[in-house]
Each structure stands twice: as C-alpha cells, then as structure tokens.
Design a protein around this motif. Sequence first.
Motif, PDB file in Angstrom:
ATOM      1  N   ARG A   3      51.009  15.572-114.904  1.00 28.02           N
ATOM      2  CA  ARG A   3      51.150  14.182-114.455  1.00 28.02           C
ATOM      3  C   ARG A   3      52.570  13.968-113.961  1.00 28.02           C
ATOM      4  O   ARG A   3      53.538  14.162-114.706  1.00 28.02           O
ATOM      5  N   LEU A   4      52.681  13.560-112.711  1.00 26.06           N
ATOM      6  CA  LEU A   4      53.966  13.247-112.096  1.00 26.06           C
ATOM      7  C   LEU A   4      54.079  11.732-111.963  1.00 26.06           C
ATOM      8  O   LEU A   4      53.163  11.077-111.449  1.00 26.06           O
ATOM      9  N   THR A   5      55.160  11.182-112.421  1.00 28.03           N
ATOM     10  CA  THR A   5      55.380   9.743-112.343  1.00 28.03           C
ATOM     11  C   THR A   5      56.573   9.425-111.454  1.00 28.03           C
ATOM     12  O   THR A   5      57.410  10.277-111.179  1.00 28.03           O
ATOM     13  N   ASP A   6      56.614   8.199-110.988  1.00 29.05           N
ATOM     14  CA  ASP A   6      57.723   7.673-110.185  1.00 29.05           C
ATOM     15  C   ASP A   6      57.921   8.469-108.891  1.00 29.05           C
ATOM     16  O   ASP A   6      59.053   8.752-108.486  1.00 29.05           O
ATOM     17  N   ILE A   7      56.835   8.797-108.242  1.00 29.10           N
ATOM     18  CA  ILE A   7      56.913   9.406-106.911  1.00 29.10           C
ATOM     19  C   ILE A   7      56.991   8.262-105.894  1.00 29.10           C
ATOM     20  O   ILE A   7      56.039   7.498-105.724  1.00 29.10           O
ATOM     21  N   GLN A   8      58.124   8.137-105.212  1.00 33.53           N
ATOM     22  CA  GLN A   8      58.377   7.002-104.332  1.00 33.53           C
ATOM     23  C   GLN A   8      58.273   7.426-102.867  1.00 33.53           C
ATOM     24  O   GLN A   8      58.871   8.422-102.459  1.00 33.53           O
ATOM     25  N   LEU A   9      57.517   6.620-102.121  1.00 35.52           N
ATOM     26  CA  LEU A   9      57.323   6.891-100.697  1.00 35.52           C
ATOM     27  C   LEU A   9      57.367   5.580 -99.920  1.00 35.52           C
ATOM     28  O   LEU A   9      57.080   4.516-100.474  1.00 35.52           O
ATOM     29  N   PRO A  10      57.703   5.641 -98.629  1.00 36.26           N
ATOM     30  CA  PRO A  10      57.699   4.416 -97.822  1.00 36.26           C
ATOM     31  C   PRO A  10      56.307   3.805 -97.750  1.00 36.26           C
ATOM     32  O   PRO A  10      55.289   4.495 -97.916  1.00 36.26           O
ATOM     33  N   ALA A  50      61.911  -3.085 -96.967  1.00 41.41           N
ATOM     34  CA  ALA A  50      61.990  -1.663 -97.334  1.00 41.41           C
ATOM     35  C   ALA A  50      61.170  -1.435 -98.601  1.00 41.41           C
ATOM     36  O   ALA A  50      61.623  -0.812 -99.561  1.00 41.41           O
ATOM     37  N   ILE A  51      59.968  -1.976 -98.605  1.00 43.07           N
ATOM     38  CA  ILE A  51      59.095  -1.876 -99.780  1.00 43.07           C
ATOM     39  C   ILE A  51      58.632  -0.437 -99.951  1.00 43.07           C
ATOM     40  O   ILE A  51      58.249   0.231 -98.992  1.00 43.07           O
ATOM     41  N   LYS A  52      58.659   0.026-101.190  1.00 42.23           N
ATOM     42  CA  LYS A  52      58.259   1.396-101.500  1.00 42.23           C
ATOM     43  C   LYS A  52      56.968   1.393-102.310  1.00 42.23           C
ATOM     44  O   LYS A  52      56.731   0.496-103.121  1.00 42.23           O
ATOM     45  N   LEU A  53      56.149   2.402-102.071  1.00 42.12           N
ATOM     46  CA  LEU A  53      54.994   2.657-102.925  1.00 42.12           C
ATOM     47  C   LEU A  53      55.422   3.588-104.055  1.00 42.12           C
ATOM     48  O   LEU A  53      56.178   4.546-103.838  1.00 42.12           O
ATOM     49  N   ILE A  54      54.956   3.307-105.263  1.00 40.42           N
ATOM     50  CA  ILE A  54      55.296   4.106-106.445  1.00 40.42           C
ATOM     51  C   ILE A  54      54.008   4.724-106.977  1.00 40.42           C
ATOM     52  O   ILE A  54      53.080   4.007-107.363  1.00 40.42           O
ATOM     53  N   TYR A  55      53.956   6.048-106.995  1.00 40.09           N
ATOM     54  CA  TYR A  55      52.739   6.756-107.393  1.00 40.09           C
ATOM     55  C   TYR A  55      52.896   7.427-108.751  1.00 40.09           C
ATOM     56  O   TYR A  55      53.962   7.958-109.092  1.00 40.09           O
ATOM     57  N   THR A  56      51.792   7.419-109.505  1.00 42.38           N
ATOM     58  CA  THR A  56      51.600   8.324-110.639  1.00 42.38           C
ATOM     59  C   THR A  56      50.449   9.242-110.249  1.00 42.38           C
ATOM     60  O   THR A  56      49.363   8.763-109.883  1.00 42.38           O
ATOM     61  N   LEU A  57      50.689  10.547-110.293  1.00 37.78           N
ATOM     62  CA  LEU A  57      49.746  11.519-109.756  1.00 37.78           C
ATOM     63  C   LEU A  57      49.351  12.550-110.809  1.00 37.78           C
ATOM     64  O   LEU A  57      50.194  12.989-111.607  1.00 37.78           O
ATOM     65  N   ASP A  74      62.660  16.922-117.584  1.00 39.76           N
ATOM     66  CA  ASP A  74      62.279  15.871-116.636  1.00 39.76           C
ATOM     67  C   ASP A  74      61.118  15.063-117.216  1.00 39.76           C
ATOM     68  O   ASP A  74      59.985  15.539-117.295  1.00 39.76           O
ATOM     69  N   ARG A  75      61.384  13.823-117.598  1.00 44.10           N
ATOM     70  CA  ARG A  75      60.337  12.993-118.209  1.00 44.10           C
ATOM     71  C   ARG A  75      59.263  12.583-117.202  1.00 44.10           C
ATOM     72  O   ARG A  75      58.215  12.056-117.588  1.00 44.10           O
ATOM     73  N   HIS A  76      59.518  12.821-115.920  1.00 49.45           N
ATOM     74  CA  HIS A  76      58.531  12.471-114.904  1.00 49.45           C
ATOM     75  C   HIS A  76      57.569  13.616-114.598  1.00 49.45           C
ATOM     76  O   HIS A  76      56.725  13.491-113.702  1.00 49.45           O
ATOM     77  N   VAL A  77      57.691  14.715-115.315  1.00 51.88           N
ATOM     78  CA  VAL A  77      56.763  15.836-115.190  1.00 51.88           C
ATOM     79  C   VAL A  77      56.246  16.171-116.586  1.00 51.88           C
ATOM     80  O   VAL A  77      56.994  16.656-117.436  1.00 51.88           O
ATOM     81  N   GLN A  78      54.987  15.857-116.844  1.00 49.27           N
ATOM     82  CA  GLN A  78      54.396  16.043-118.166  1.00 49.27           C
ATOM     83  C   GLN A  78      52.962  16.541-118.024  1.00 49.27           C
ATOM     84  O   GLN A  78      52.358  16.433-116.945  1.00 49.27           O
ATOM     85  N   PRO A  79      52.402  17.092-119.105  1.00 44.96           N
ATOM     86  CA  PRO A  79      50.968  17.412-119.056  1.00 44.96           C
ATOM     87  C   PRO A  79      50.155  16.127-118.882  1.00 44.96           C
ATOM     88  O   PRO A  79      50.524  15.067-119.409  1.00 44.96           O
ATOM     89  N   THR A  80      49.062  16.185-118.158  1.00 41.62           N
ATOM     90  CA  THR A  80      48.213  15.012-117.990  1.00 41.62           C
ATOM     91  C   THR A  80      47.553  14.666-119.317  1.00 41.62           C
ATOM     92  O   THR A  80      46.878  15.509-119.915  1.00 41.62           O
TER      93      THR A  80
END
Length: 544
Positions: A3-10, A50-57, A74-80
């Motif tokens: 599980r990846l958290t806080d993935i930010q994209l335009p 400049a709004i960003k989309l925030i993904y949890t994947l 890295d707390r944003h990379v964990q087992p699902t």
Amino acid sequence: MLRLTDIQLPLDHADDAIGAAICAKLGIGATSLRGYTVFRRGYDARKRGAIKLIYTLDVDVMDEVALLARHTEDRHVQPTPDTGYRFVAQAPDALEHRPIVIGTGPCGLFAGLLLAQMGYRPIILDRGKAVRERTVDTWGLWRKRDLNPESNVQFGEGGAGTFSDGKLYSQISDPLHHGRKVLVEFVKAGAPDEILYVSKPHIGTFRLVTMVENMRATIESLGGEIRFTSRVDDVLVENDANGERHVRGVTLASGEQLRADHVVLAIGHSARDTFEMLHERGVYMEAKPFSIGFRVEHPQSIIDRARFGPQAGHPLLGAADYKLVHHGKNGRSVYSFCMCPGGTVVAATSEPGRVVTNGMSQYSRNERNANAAVVVGVEPSDFAPYDNSGSPLAGIALQRHWESRAFELGGGTYEAPAQLVGDFLANRPSHEFGSVQPSYKPGVRLGDLASALPDYAIHAIREALPAFDRQIKGFAMHDAIFTGVETRTSSPLRIKRNERFQSLNTRGLYPAGEGAGYAGGILSAAVDGIRVAEAVALQINAST
C-alpha cells in the motif's frame, strides 16, 4: 501487495502518470509493476489553481519482500492491510426468541442485515412505511402541505438519511473496518463503485431509495422479517430474582406483543414519543448537547469559485463543499453542518404545527444552490426555560418551542420563515428576494428571523457570518437566504449503554445509532448498527 500512500499528482494528469509515480516511488522499472488498484482518491485544494489529487494505491509488484526491506523507513510504503470483514458469530441451531430491531434507518438496517447474515433471522419494526410509499407521503408535505406524522422525512424505511445528501464519510475510529463493510454492502445494493475509493463519497436520495429496497430484499432472503406501520408503543421489562431489569419484548400500537430477550433501539433522533415511553419505563437516559440554527443557501457557483478558483467545474472535483467554525465572544460555537452541494432545503418536520428544515442533494449535485445549516451549540443548561423539571427530555421542549415559533413566523401553513443574509446582518426584515431563489418547499415567507431562535444564537450567528466570509468570499453576500429552523442536528438525549452495548439498567436492550446519541450521519450510524449486532450475537451465543 503493497500500500502506497500520499501519491500526489496534478488534477489533469495523464493516464499513465499513476504507474510512473509508483515506479518512481519504489525505484523500480515498469516491468516490475504487475498492476495496481486505487484504494482512495482525494484532493488538496489549499492552492487554488494548483489542486492536486492524492492517491492511496494497492500495488502488485515483483520482489515485494525485497522492496519492503528497502523502504522500511518510509511510512508511505507498507504491506496492504486486510480490510475484509469477518463475522463474530453464527446463530445457534435452536434460537428460542428472535432478536428485534426497532427502526430501519442506517443503524437499524445494518443491525438487521448483520444479524440476518449471521443466521439470527431478526424481526425488524418501523413505525413508517416502505420507502416508495414513504416518498409519496413526504412529497405530500412538500407539494400539498399535508403532513403524515408516521411517514415523513424522519420516519419510514431508510430513516432520515434517505432524504439527505447521502454522505458516506465520518471521523469515527474504525480499526475493525466496519466502515468498509458498510461501503461494500452499499455497492452490492446498487451504490456506484466509486464510493469505495473517493475521499468524500455520497449517493443522493434517488439512489438511496433503490439501495434500501435491495437491502430489505437481502435481509428477507436470509430469513429476516421486516414490518412497516408497526410502531412500538411499549417495551416489556421484568425484574429477575436479583432485582435486575431485563427486556422481554415489545408491544405494538396494534396491541400485538412480540417476545424477545434482545431488542435493538435504532429509533432515530426524532422518535420523541418513544423517548417519552422509554423514560416512563425507567430506561436510563441523560440530556445531551445538540445544535440549532438556520439553513443558508448560496449560488453553488460562488462556493465552487471560492474553493477551487480557476479549476472550478472540473469533473473530478464536482460541486464544492465547505466546513466552517467560529467561536463567538459569548462563548457559543457556530459551525456549518450537513453541507449539501448543489442541493435543496427540505421540510423535515414529523409533528403537526411545527417547521423543521434539513438539506438534501441528488447524486449529480447539479441544483443551482448550495445549502448548509449554520448552527449554534446548546447545552442542557439552556433547556430550563422550556422545561425546568431536570428531565432528560428537556431538550425536546426546546426543539418544539422553536419549531412551533417557525411555524408561526411562516404563516401557519408549513411555509418556513426566511430572510436575506444582508438584512439579517443589518437587523431589518426582508421584503423581496434578490439573486438567490430559495429551494424550500412548500415555500418560504420573508420577514425577520431575529425572534426565530434564542438571542444568544442570533448574536453568535451574526458575529460568525463575517468570519465565514473571510474564509469563503461571498458567504455573507446580501442575497444569500436564511431559512428557519434547523433543530434536529442530533439527538437531544443519550440512552446510555455499557461496554456490552446494553442499556445501563435494562439488560437485553441495546440503544444504538443517532437516536440513542451514539452516531451522527449515515456511515457512523450504520457502523454502530454493525457493532450492536455483533454484541447481540455474542450475547445470544453466550447464553445458549
């Protein structure tokens, strides 16, 4: 999976940007990425334009163990995590008395659904009608000023949440993933799949009607029984040899008695006569704080521009919402409540001779106006002028007083009193509408709302409006419309329960949801229904 958290994209990122962001985050090549699913998608609108989309994947990759070891810091990379729901019990082969659930709002529906899924074949009672018949009665008030006290916005299949925005988000702690269970069941019942991953999911009234019917069909297919127009007028209570009180069933308005040792009270926050009956029967309850105020309407376009700037109208953003709070000089907190983007203000009374407002949106949220309640907190210490007995029911007296006053100010025809925000701030009556047309049906009567709430509430709201305008430009615009009154923000009392979810002084009675003071909204009420159903199942199995 990872599980990846806080993935930010335009906001307008390319279709392949998510995969590229995953590879960049993990430091892998594209061939090592087998696939991914979106678990959550939100947005950060703090920088307008400049709004960003925030993904949890949730990501399927090669060499998962090695990648986890490489990103241990890295707390944003964990087992699902496993978010699947697991039943706590299954019904015994011999069940002497079926459990009873009173109410078919979100709490009662999910309590009944869970009990049915575990094999307990619950009997579910509601004083109102099935959802489509109830919708006809509700429109009877809105279009013809004809109120049915037993079938309206508050009473009937689906509960008060059926005529709302259908919001499915909450701030409750949910370590056992009950909230996920709610969303999964809603999707099975016909909700759009996106409620599983968007950050602020909603459904809207029309979709809720079909979903409620499908959930009813599921419960009945599993052996549950649902009875409408079956108001509970009494609970049967007896004392055992040790003097402990036990529930033994209920008496319906028809006179029929149903035997049960486990009764779930999911009665909603407006079942005032039921509260009175329970109080007379000695069920322990306490007065609790709630809030009162007005509904405010603005053009949705103003809210969109204030929140999203030049990106207003983007399909991934939809109609903008807001959440505002102001702490007044007189010690009162003023805040926005139950904001309905692109929606309407609706008549929500359940008692003759009273006016109550609420907000509603459809799934599309494409009506011209935005609306929200602007409310002021009231405490049990405020109840004495309306009922000085010290009764836990005193908050109901406060609600009834101001609902009756709204009926009077509206002309006694179920029209609601209204005032332009600019005139409200200037302390002068309103005589004609400006650019904002009110959506409340059966209609509004313009005038002066200064006498529609206690003085402390009027002063606090007048102080809060300029502060809100600094956060959302245009909030205090002259032509915005206040419609009164909003009094049913939450239950005015709490039916206290112990750690086993049972009444403090009546074993086998399970206070639950908004009416008992343990939830506030569709999701939290549904989750509370699941928790109570689990408690009932465990108690039944422990006693057999």
